[in-house]
Design an enzyme around this catalytic site. Structure first.
Site, PDB file in Angstrom:
ATOM      1  CG  HIS A  27       0.343   6.252  -0.762  1.00 49.64           C
ATOM      2  ND1 HIS A  27      -0.628   7.031  -1.320  1.00 49.64           N
ATOM      3  CD2 HIS A  27      -0.242   5.594   0.274  1.00 49.64           C
ATOM      4  CE1 HIS A  27      -1.775   6.859  -0.645  1.00 49.64           C
ATOM      5  NE2 HIS A  27      -1.564   5.992   0.320  1.00 49.64           N
ATOM      6  CD  GLU A  29      -5.734   5.816   0.404  1.00 57.50           C
ATOM      7  OE1 GLU A  29      -4.844   6.684   0.560  1.00 57.50           O
ATOM      8  OE2 GLU A  29      -5.840   4.818   1.139  1.00 57.50           O
ATOM      9  CG  HIS A  88      -1.813   1.156   1.364  1.00 59.75           C
ATOM     10  ND1 HIS A  88      -3.132   1.124   0.971  1.00 59.75           N
ATOM     11  CD2 HIS A  88      -1.605   2.412   1.825  1.00 59.75           C
ATOM     12  CE1 HIS A  88      -3.687   2.320   1.194  1.00 59.75           C
ATOM     13  NE2 HIS A  88      -2.778   3.112   1.727  1.00 59.75           N
ATOM     14  CD  GLU A  89       1.586   3.608   3.701  1.00 60.04           C
ATOM     15  OE1 GLU A  89       1.732   4.666   3.058  1.00 60.04           O
ATOM     16  OE2 GLU A  89       0.578   3.379   4.420  1.00 60.04           O
TER      17      GLU A  89
END
Lengths: 505, 505
Positions: free
Chosen positions: B273, B299, B269-270
């Site tokens: 980003h 997001e 997830h990170e």
């Protein structure tokens, strides 16, 4: 008596705090660059550092600063200020005047020059190529001579440079002090070398697990009273300590896989610097006085802890068992006496940063003599390799095979840091003076160390040295703590006593 | 046509770069505070952050900024600028006007209020004590209503808040989009819940060695094309990504000893980003456009990588063997099919941050409905606990036992971040739209993933989304990439297809 405006003082303090804030941010960015910032971000980060440093410099040399300094320097008003504010004003004024005397465009050109000189030096050192570096060094020296003319000087031109690192230090004092030290150190060195009883150091060079080295470093730091809630230990190629504020004083060390000494004594050394910065009085927070008072006093603390505590017989009588446990099986056949002697091996070498407690001072004197000659005009940059080699022969009895391990070995000159080197030897001298006084005031000092009760030592140093930050200058601290000025006799006594015993002379 | 002064443009760019420099330094200080700054330094560091943020804000709202904006906004001149400079001017103007409309003393009081509200919230959440937090939240909402009056609004007052996180987003659009999504998601959820064939997730909760978790996280990041020369992975309680500049985009993750999912999907997830920030065009360096274009688009990237790639069948057909090897013996009896199903377990829960891909959107809609009601006046802060519980019952079929796991669960409202929550669900919707287009333009996408050939995916996203930074707004990106505006149908299709297969419906 002239009354001062209390609000104006508040404003001045907050103005100074702003400058300090920029410096703290820049300090963190440097720490980050050296401990693991990703390399592709470095270019932008350097620009950010440039912007913030530039802003701090702009404020330090601004009209606003000039106004505050004019106002508070007015003798009647200055006398009315508290002693800390008085010192803040005089220190700020000294910095302001030094900065203002250099025209901004000259200063900017110098920053570019030294940054080029540093990268050329790196390449030149690698290749042992003096001719590559020489024109840059000539230019750096030339600009420094120009700056000295602008700053002004008393006596020797080099005094102005010395004063930047050690306020009040002069060639006259150093000649006398270094001369007295050298007179004893050189014969001591040859006596030790001719002793039939040389320490065995072979067991220092086994394979040492990195995590175990880290654990032991952390353990010793804790014993010294390093506050981990006000700092942290990281790993870098070149160890350093950085005090961002007294609540955040970080140190780094280097773990060599085949040398137990490097991390161990490197950590204690940086830990000594850190104890100083962690224990500056919070009263000085956010002022220009919240830092070590000089390079020499700072170095006295790293060397006090590294050598006078960390390489003492009492220290190892207490901690050698812990070290043995930390490296199971690796020191089973080594007695504490053997280990202690090995940590204190004296051996003339070509490389300053690897030098022992005795020869280190001689490495410094070589550089001091050269810097002095450069700025008196007695030597030209072109003479340096020959001068370097001759001095090494004279003081240490060794000669470099090439300029890479000779005149090119240190980064300092490329960055224009002339006058810095003496601090290292001054640190040793100051440290021995502190030790001499401490022994009188903590009469059971040896016992404290042998019991691993190091906190009273930290407290003594905090009370006498650390808490004052830059509110006292080096001369004031020495006089106040030891009752004497700079005096090399205590270091000479310490070295003779310690090393004659170790070398069984 | 009005010619512009090229020098003035240069000056403006360098003025903006100065602001960006302060922001970068502040970003690094925040990263440092969260990854291991010693706690005793925090107080001073916070003041330093205050000084630098304040300086950035001062510059952003200065006369100098106003002059630049006046000059370059003049329509004839604006039209003459390149497209990037045009966007720089309009974005800067928007920020400037938003900031200038709030009187400084009101803004300062609001900063103090939200900082108090945040600490009260922390305590109140711990104790499940709504009454403790209520008066602070009332005040925060009240000030936001005042700000909306000052900023102005079109249609619903809440639109002004939405626009801060998702430029151009409105209640009208969200009602329609969230409505359409909910209409399908709620019945899908109950169908999945009533399936007799629930995934087994027991094997996700063994003991997992932290270093092994770290190794696997690093491995997967490398596979995604995360550039370790432009970033690093650290460990924090709350994972995050921070783009200091495109060459320095750092991520953090959390290693739970008894849950293999947390670090694995948290890192992906990170990492999503981070891929966005690492691949912003260097042409935008040092401008306000060198950042993600909105919270929703940001997001969309974290969720695209986490869910649509990282929780796909193809991904695990390629990487499950590596995971098994990474944890020897721990997944011997688990088939790739079992593992894949377990990573996609759907289960209504009370806590947003633990929610799966399907129910996550419903958690968001609860918050969206509440925020909307607060700013239309349809609800008062006092009504929130009841409203919260009723909506959870309605959308998710669950009810909190206390306000700590209910209305008090998120930090956002205490800091005044109303309008932020919708971004999370928008991210899911955008991600599905991107996936739909990507499948057409990379027709062998499933095969690429199954082969672990993820770089073409990163390159496609770089070309279409990442490189533009904030030079295109969310609406422009969606239109340019997918040919459509925000459209929830693709997410609905994706969820129905994926989960009906997993739950064998």
């Amino acid at each position: 008596m002239t009354e001062y405006d209390a609000n104006k003082l508040k404003e001045f303090r907050s103005f100074l705090k702003k400058i300090k804030s920029y410096e703290e941010a820049v300090g963190l960015m440097y720490w980050d660059l050296r401990t693991g910032a990703p390399k592709k971000g470095v270019e932008m980060r350097s620009e950010v550092i440039g912007v913030l440093s530039g802003e701090a410099f702009r404020l330090s040399t601004s009209e606003q600063m000039a106004d505050y300094l004019d106002y508070f320097s007015e003798p009647g008003r200055l006398a009315e200020l508290g002693s800390i504010d008085q010192r803040i004003v005089t220190e700020s004024k000294k910095d302001y005047e030094r900065s203002k005397k250099i025209p901004p465009e000259k200063y900017e050109a110098y920053v570019v020059l030294t940054s080029q000189a540093e990268s050329v030096w790196e390449e030149a050192k690698e290749a042992g190529d003096w001719d590559m570096f020489k024109p840059y060094l000539e230019k750096v020296v030339e600009v420094n001579l120009e700056f000295i003319e602008l700053w002004g000087y008393e006596g020797h031109k080099y005094n102005t440079l010395l004063d930047m690192y050690e306020p009040g230090m002069t060639v006259e004092k150093l000649d006398q002090v270094f001369g007295a030290l050298r007179e004893k150190a050189v014969p001591l060195l040859s006596a030790l070398q001719s002793s039939p009883d040389q320490p065995d150091t072979s067991f220092m060079h086994q394979q040492f697990d990195k995590e175990k080295q880290r654990q032991f470093s952390l353990f010793i730091l804790g014993q010294m009273g390093y506050d981990f809630n006000a700092g942290r230990l990281d790993e870098t190629v070149h160890p350093f300590a950085t005090g961002l504020n007294p609540g955040d004083v970080r140190i780094t060390t280097r773990f060599l896989p085949d040398d137990v000494n490097s991390a161990l004594f490197g950590t204690i050394h940086e830990g000594g610097h850190a104890l100083y910065e962690q224990n500056i009085s919070t009263e000085l927070n956010g002022t220009p006085l919240s830092t070590g008072t000089s390079m020499g006093i700072h170095e006295s603390q790293s060397r006090f802890w590294e050598n006078m505590i960390g390489r003492s017989k009492e220290f190892w009588s207490r901690y050698y068992g812990d070290l043995q446990k930390n490296y199971p099986g690796q020191f089973d056949d080594v007695s504490v006496e053997q280990f202690y002697r090995a940590t204190n091996q004296v051996q003339p070498s070509l490389i300053r940063i690897e030098a022992d407690e005795l020869t280190y001072n001689l490495h410094i004197m070589v550089r001091y003599e050269i810097e002095k000659a450069l700025f008196s005009g007695a030597a030209k940059v072109a003479d340096l390799p020959e001068l370097w080699n001759a001095k090494y022969k004279e003081y240490l009895g060794v000669e470099p095979a090439n300029n890479g391990e000779g005149v090119l070995q240190d980064v300092h000159w490329s960055s224009g840091a002339f006058g810095y080197f003496p601090s290292y030897a001054l640190g040793n001298i100051y440290a021995a003076q502190f030790m001499n006084t401490m022994k009188k005031e903590l009469p059971n000092l040896d016992k404290l160390i042998a019991e691993g009760n190091l906190l009273p030592i930290k407290e003594w140093l905090t009370e006498k040295v650390y808490r004052h930050g830059k509110a006292l200058n080096p001369g004031e601290i020495m006089l106040q703590v030891t009752g004497e000025e700079l005096n090399p006799d205590y270091l000479v006594q310490y070295l003779e006593q310690k090393y004659k015993e170790i070398y069984r002379l």
